[in-house]
Design an enzyme around this catalytic site. Structure first.
Site, mmCIF file in Angstrom:
data_model
loop_
_atom_site.group_PDB
_atom_site.id
_atom_site.type_symbol
_atom_site.label_atom_id
_atom_site.label_comp_id
_atom_site.label_asym_id
_atom_site.label_seq_id
_atom_site.Cartn_x
_atom_site.Cartn_y
_atom_site.Cartn_z
ATOM 1 N N CYS A 206 9.522 -1.393 11.073
ATOM 2 C CA CYS A 206 10.009 -1.255 9.644
ATOM 3 C C CYS A 206 11.357 -1.064 9.842
ATOM 4 C CB CYS A 206 9.164 -0.768 8.834
ATOM 5 S SG CYS A 206 10.008 -0.223 7.522
ATOM 6 N N GLU A 262 5.588 -4.585 -12.034
ATOM 7 C CA GLU A 262 5.740 -5.832 -12.482
ATOM 8 C C GLU A 262 7.014 -6.517 -11.390
ATOM 9 O OE1 GLU A 262 5.881 -5.905 -17.254
ATOM 10 O OE2 GLU A 262 7.268 -4.357 -16.152
ATOM 11 N N ASP A 352 10.255 -4.872 -12.305
ATOM 12 C CA ASP A 352 10.476 -3.510 -11.776
ATOM 13 C C ASP A 352 10.816 -3.638 -10.399
ATOM 14 O OD1 ASP A 352 9.428 -2.217 -14.191
ATOM 15 O OD2 ASP A 352 7.232 -2.604 -13.622
ATOM 16 N N HIS A 402 3.794 -2.370 3.247
ATOM 17 C CA HIS A 402 4.336 -1.387 3.719
ATOM 18 C C HIS A 402 5.646 -1.220 3.007
ATOM 19 C CE1 HIS A 402 5.412 0.832 7.184
ATOM 20 N NE2 HIS A 402 6.741 0.694 7.230
ATOM 21 N N GLU A 403 6.421 -2.300 2.821
ATOM 22 C CA GLU A 403 7.706 -2.151 2.415
ATOM 23 C C GLU A 403 7.568 -1.451 0.800
ATOM 24 O OE1 GLU A 403 10.091 -1.916 4.427
ATOM 25 O OE2 GLU A 403 9.257 -2.723 5.942
ATOM 26 N N HIS A 406 7.569 2.098 0.692
ATOM 27 C CA HIS A 406 8.972 2.727 0.882
ATOM 28 C C HIS A 406 9.406 2.907 -0.434
ATOM 29 C CE1 HIS A 406 8.702 3.520 5.122
ATOM 30 N NE2 HIS A 406 8.841 2.040 5.488
ATOM 31 N N HIS A 412 7.218 6.902 7.064
ATOM 32 C CA HIS A 412 6.251 6.404 7.923
ATOM 33 C C HIS A 412 5.289 7.668 8.321
ATOM 34 C CE1 HIS A 412 9.357 3.243 9.320
ATOM 35 N NE2 HIS A 412 8.385 2.871 8.498
ATOM 36 N N CYS A 463 9.053 3.766 -15.484
ATOM 37 C CA CYS A 463 9.260 2.305 -15.982
ATOM 38 C C CYS A 463 7.759 1.569 -15.530
ATOM 39 C CB CYS A 463 10.378 1.744 -15.060
ATOM 40 S SG CYS A 463 9.841 1.757 -13.367
ATOM 41 N N ASP A 466 4.283 0.765 -18.738
ATOM 42 C CA ASP A 466 4.306 -0.409 -19.764
ATOM 43 C C ASP A 466 3.414 -1.452 -19.115
ATOM 44 O OD1 ASP A 466 6.661 -0.946 -17.833
ATOM 45 O OD2 ASP A 466 6.630 -2.825 -19.275
#
Length: 968
Positions: A206, A262, A352, A402-403, A406, A412, A463, A466
């Site tokens: 990554c 979202e 989001d 995975h991302e 983060h 990690h 955020c 909702d």
């Protein structure tokens, strides 16, 4: 090109690069391309639940003819798909599942496309009916996510093997009649490529680095090397479930609340060219896999991934600049995606986070082993909540999960901060930097669960509260039912690649054919077969295992979680003086499974403990002890000072940072945050009885009990009525130069206040307050040296707050009984005006000999409210009421000792506009123009962003006309 390895060996590559995939450009209808994009997103979720972000695999493939039929009667929503492959029958029991699609999601294209510029797809028609999920061969450990439109596409998982299915391309395709009613399909059957894949060891990288510590979430790293910084203290097992690090204050803490992410999915031109008409379906399949992963209870939170928008870029010049530089591509994409996002969270198309999928081979700073990249802890930052994924096949689903981890502030699993939480199993979870095999029973590590919980508990996910209005429904079919093993190989190694059968790696590792030196070899990236891939008669792969399809009912029905009993109370954070202890409960009665809801509500409770007074520690406060603990570790010199002595800093610290250990270098003035959190139970400030709990200030009484309403009276008595002391006051003037005594305040005095008001309109009139200790040493403004800024003076366990000599109202206040006598002085310099200094304090009354029981009333005060301004000259207010001994309203309180209900605050000047000199006229004759620079500066001359200055005061004339002389 990725180097190949001989037949039977396994190619392992770091997690960030899955190899060079042959880019096959194909031109197909845009709607089908978009369906593949949606399917990719759906599969991402399924595979993330089964594997890791970009792991080498072994694969084989077979040409199959799917048999599809509807169940009759009351079970008419059930669809059965049969595949004969790899010497076994695979029976998929499927149910419609488009829950990952927002009802009114928008599909948009950028640049050239065969269709319209934007399509608003009805989730009840168009795409929603395409997607299915279910089980394979009835195995409860299996999973499938498929699309049944325009053939069968997707993935499924059975007994450690991943299966990927998709229509066979070109001449390999022969159409026959399907086993479905004619009214449901007018198409003929079609040969499909079914790939089977097993996972091996090794993995890809990554782009997020772990060699540095992570900054606070509101920091803005600009390079890959600073992207994964972490707080100073390591998380510990007993901290699990508790928030850590700074953040905005939440009204509800330690509460499990549903979160909705979202998402906008973006595919660049390389994706559109490679996947053609199947692009949208492919993406949604990937994302549905990722969404299922975030539903696993091991993440210890209720997180729902939803798609609200898909954007396909058909002309690369109209999209973000995508290069092999992963960090630069991320920066470009983050900047570009913001223009497509509605600023209002109420807009149905507001997202989001945004994810870019590309076939570009991404490279890190040293190697091209990068499969994805994202900033850490940015989920609610519109400018940085984004990630970039290199599509190297259905295993891109693992990279996506995975991302996104983060983005949710997960490091990690092999980061040093996770060692105490993960133990030796750091390479078997989704956030492993090099995943060798996934722990299907716990895909998220304890560290990942701890970090996302801390992140959300500290208010960084507001955020996500909702619920989306129109989410796009994700496909419910397992990826292996959509894309067979051969197709999975093609996604990863190119159109010529086929599945290499290997009975020993069924469901666990996908092996694929390739050539090296003219020889046919097998190669793998150690990813499992997609869930839903057939692994035998009536069996399919689920979570790396080959399971019976008949066991589908055991894992197809969602089981919602419920809270278990509260655990025992933990250790107290302090041995005396008021600490905090915790009790927790787990969502394990039962544990949610099969996509069931995670528990909602309070997960942690806390209470006060060990509230008795501490033995005298040379009069030091608990915060002083914490600062001094860093003295021995601070060997760096400042100026001529040999070492550093740390003392608490209160003045000038933002209210939201009161529970950080902010310490000042004694005698130097430098201050630093030495710990992101003080020890639980530490008072938030000298003028408050509130205490710090996990880095946040919570209300507590003077009895050191959280949520207690008890206050100190003016005598310094907790819960007292003010009857045990008397007020001492006086007004003093002086005109002689030098230091002069005003009053000596005895030990035991409380609520000390000394006021020295300068002449109106003047910052000082040549006279200043000073404090001298009993031994003759000065602790304030001695030796004709002045402290101009607000500061807190800690002396023998007593904290005195000084306004600074430059304040319009010079003032000294105390918040606790004085431990030793102090002398207040006035320093007169130059031709000083006659000062007027007023002092008040309270002293304990002498014991009376009579037994009369009088009726007492006292002034009761509440804590100060927020300052009306952040700069300039503001005011704070508090409620002051007269009440009797029983707490009822009264009117007998002495008005002369009524505490003030207002006080000034925010003495620092506000940022202001500053204009520069006019430039020369643009013309030497005739009418030209001139201009001057305009910038926003702070009180100390620092340049700020224009948003920091008052727009109403912004100078309008920073460009003007000019005429030096008339032209001849």
């Amino acid at each position: 090109m990725q180097p190949k390895v001989p037949l039977g060996s396994r190619k392992q590559k770091p997690c960030s690069d899955m190899g060079d995939v042959q880019r096959a450009a194909r031109s197909r209808g845009s709607l089908s391309a978009h369906m593949l994009l949606l399917l990719l997103a759906s599969i991402t979720m399924l595979l993330c639940a089964r594997g890791a972000h970009g792991r080498p695999t072994e694969e084989d493939e077979e040409l199959v003819l799917p048999s599809l039929e509807r169940a009759p009667g009351h079970d008419s929503t059930t669809t059965r798909l049969r595949l004969d492959a790899f010497g076994q029958q695979l029976h998929l029991k499927l149910q419609p599942d488009s829950g990952f699609l927002a009802p009114g999601f928008t599909l948009q294209t950028v640049g050239r496309s065969p269709g319209s510029e934007a399509q608003h797809l009805d989730p009840t028609g168009d795409l929603a009916h395409c997607f299915y999920s279910g089980t394979v061969n009835g195995d409860p450990g299996s999973a499938a996510a498929l699309s049944l439109c325009e053939g069968v596409r997707g993935a499924f998982y059975l007994q450690g093997e991943e299966f990927f299915i998709q229509p066979a391309p070109g001449v390999a395709t022969e159409r026959l009649a399907p086993a479905v009613p004619e009214e449901e399909s007018s198409a003929r059957p079609q040969f499909h490529i079914l790939r089977r894949r097993r996972r091996g060891s090794g993995g890809a990288k990554c782009g997020v680095m772990d060699d540095e510590t992570l900054p606070t979430s509101d920091s803005r790293p600009e390079s890959q090397n600073t992207r994964n910084q972490w707080p100073v203290r390591d998380p510990t097992p007993q901290d699990a479930g508790k928030p850590s690090g700074p953040g905005s204050i939440r009204k509800k803490r330690f509460v499990s609340s549903p979160r909705y992410v979202e998402t906008m999915l973006v595919a660049d031109q390389s994706m559109a060219d490679f996947h053609g008409s199947g692009l949208k379906h492919y993406l949604l399949t990937l994302f549905s896999v990722a969404a299922r992963f975030y539903k696993h209870p091991s993440i210890r939170n209720s997180i729902s991934l939803v798609v609200v928008k898909i954007l396909v870029i058909y002309e690369e010049q109209k999209g973000p600049e995508v290069t092999s530089n992963a960090a630069l591509t991320l920066r470009n994409f983050c900047s570009w995606q913001k223009q497509h996002n509605s600023p209002s969270d109420r807009d149905p198309e507001h997202y989001d986070t945004a994810i870019l999928f590309t076939r570009q081979d991404l490279c890190g700073s040293h190697t091209c082993d990068t499969l994805g990249m994202a900033d850490v802890g940015t989920v609610c930052d519109p400018s940085r909540s984004c990630s970039v994924i290199e599509d190297d096949g259905l295993q891109a689903a693992f990279t996506t999960a995975h991302e996104l981890g983060h983005v949710f502030n997960m490091p990690h699993d092999d980061a040093k901060h996770c060692a105490s939480l993960n133990g030796v199993s750091g390479d078997s979870h989704l956030m492993a930097s090099m995943l060798s095999s996934l722990d299907h029973s716990q895909p998220w590590s304890p560290c990942s669960a701890y970090m996302v919980t801390s992140f959300l508990d500290n208010g960084h996910g507001e955020c996500l509260m909702d619920k989306p209005q129109n989410p796009i429904k994700l496909p419910s079919d397992l990826p292996g039912t959509l894309y067979d093993a051969n197709r999975q190989c093609q996604f990863t190694f190119g159109e010529e690649s086929k599945h290499c059968p290997d009975a020993a790696s069924t469901c666990t590792t996908l092996w694929c054919t390739g050539t090296s030196g003219g020889l046919l070899v097998c190669q793998t990236k150690h990813f499992p077969w997609a869930d839903g891939t057939s692994c035998g008669e009536g069996k399919w792969c689920v979570s790396g295992k080959c399971v019976n399809k008949t066991d589908m009912k055991h894992f197809a029905t969602p089981v919602h979680g419920s809270w278990g009993p509260w655990g025992p109370w933990g250790d107290c954070s302090r041995t005396c003086g008021g600490g905090v202890q915790y009790t927790m409960r787990e969502c394990d009665n039962p544990v949610p499974k099969n996509g069931g809801k995670y528990c909602e509500g309070k997960r942690v409770r806390y209470r006060s403990c060990n509230i008795e007074d501490c033995p005298d520690n040379n009069g030091k406060t608990f915060r002083e002890e914490q600062c001094e603990a860093h003295n021995e570790f601070s060997k760096a010199s400042f100026g001529n000072e040999p070492t550093v002595e740390w003392t608490p800093k209160y003045a000038g610290v933002s209210p939201k940072d009161r529970c950080k250990l902010t310490c000042e270098a004694k005698g130097i003035g430098y201050f630093f945050v030495l710990q992101p959190k003080v020890v639980d139970g530490t008072p938030c400030s000298p003028d408050s009885t509130s205490v710090c709990v996990q880095g946040q200030c919570v209300k507590a009484g003077c009895d050191r009990i959280i949520d207690s309403k008890k206050k100190f009276d003016k005598c310094g008595v907790c819960g007292g009525n003010g009857s045990t002391c008397k007020k001492m006051s006086g007004i003093v003037t002086s005109t002689r130069p030098g230091y002069h005594d005003i009053v000596t305040i005895p030990a035991g005095a409380t609520n000390i206040e000394v006021k020295h008001r300068n002449q109106r309109g003047s910052r000082n009139n040549g006279s200043f307050l000073a404090i001298r200790a009993a031994d003759g040493t000065y602790i304030l403004n001695g030796n004709f040296t002045l402290s101009t800024l607000e500061q807190d003076l800690t002396y023998k366990g007593t904290v005195l707050r000084y306004s600074g000599s430059s304040a319009a109202l010079e003032r000294i206040r105390s918040f606790s009984p004085l431990k030793e006598p102090l002398t207040i002085q006035v320093l007169m310099v130059g031709h000083a005006l006659r000062p007027k200094i007023k002092f008040t304090y309270f002293m304990k009354k002498k014991t009376e000999s009579f037994n009369a029981i009088p009726t007492f009333s006292e002034w009761v005060i509440e804590e100060w409210g927020e300052c009306s301004k952040t700069c300039g000259s503001g005011w704070q207010r508090r409620v002051v009421q007269c009440r009797d001994i029983n707490g009822h309203p009264a009117s007998e309180c002495a008005k002369e000792v009524k505490p003030a209900s207002t006080r000034p605050c925010a003495d620092l000047p506000c940022p202001h506009w500053q204009v520069g000199d006019w430039s020369p006229c643009s013309k030497t004759c005739g009418k030209g123009y001139k201009k001057r620079t305009l910038k926003c500066v702070s009180h100390d001359g620092g340049v700020l962003s224009n948003e920091s200055c008052d727009p109403l005061k912004k100078p309008k004339h920073y460009i003007d006309f000019c005429t030096l002389t008339q032209c001849s």
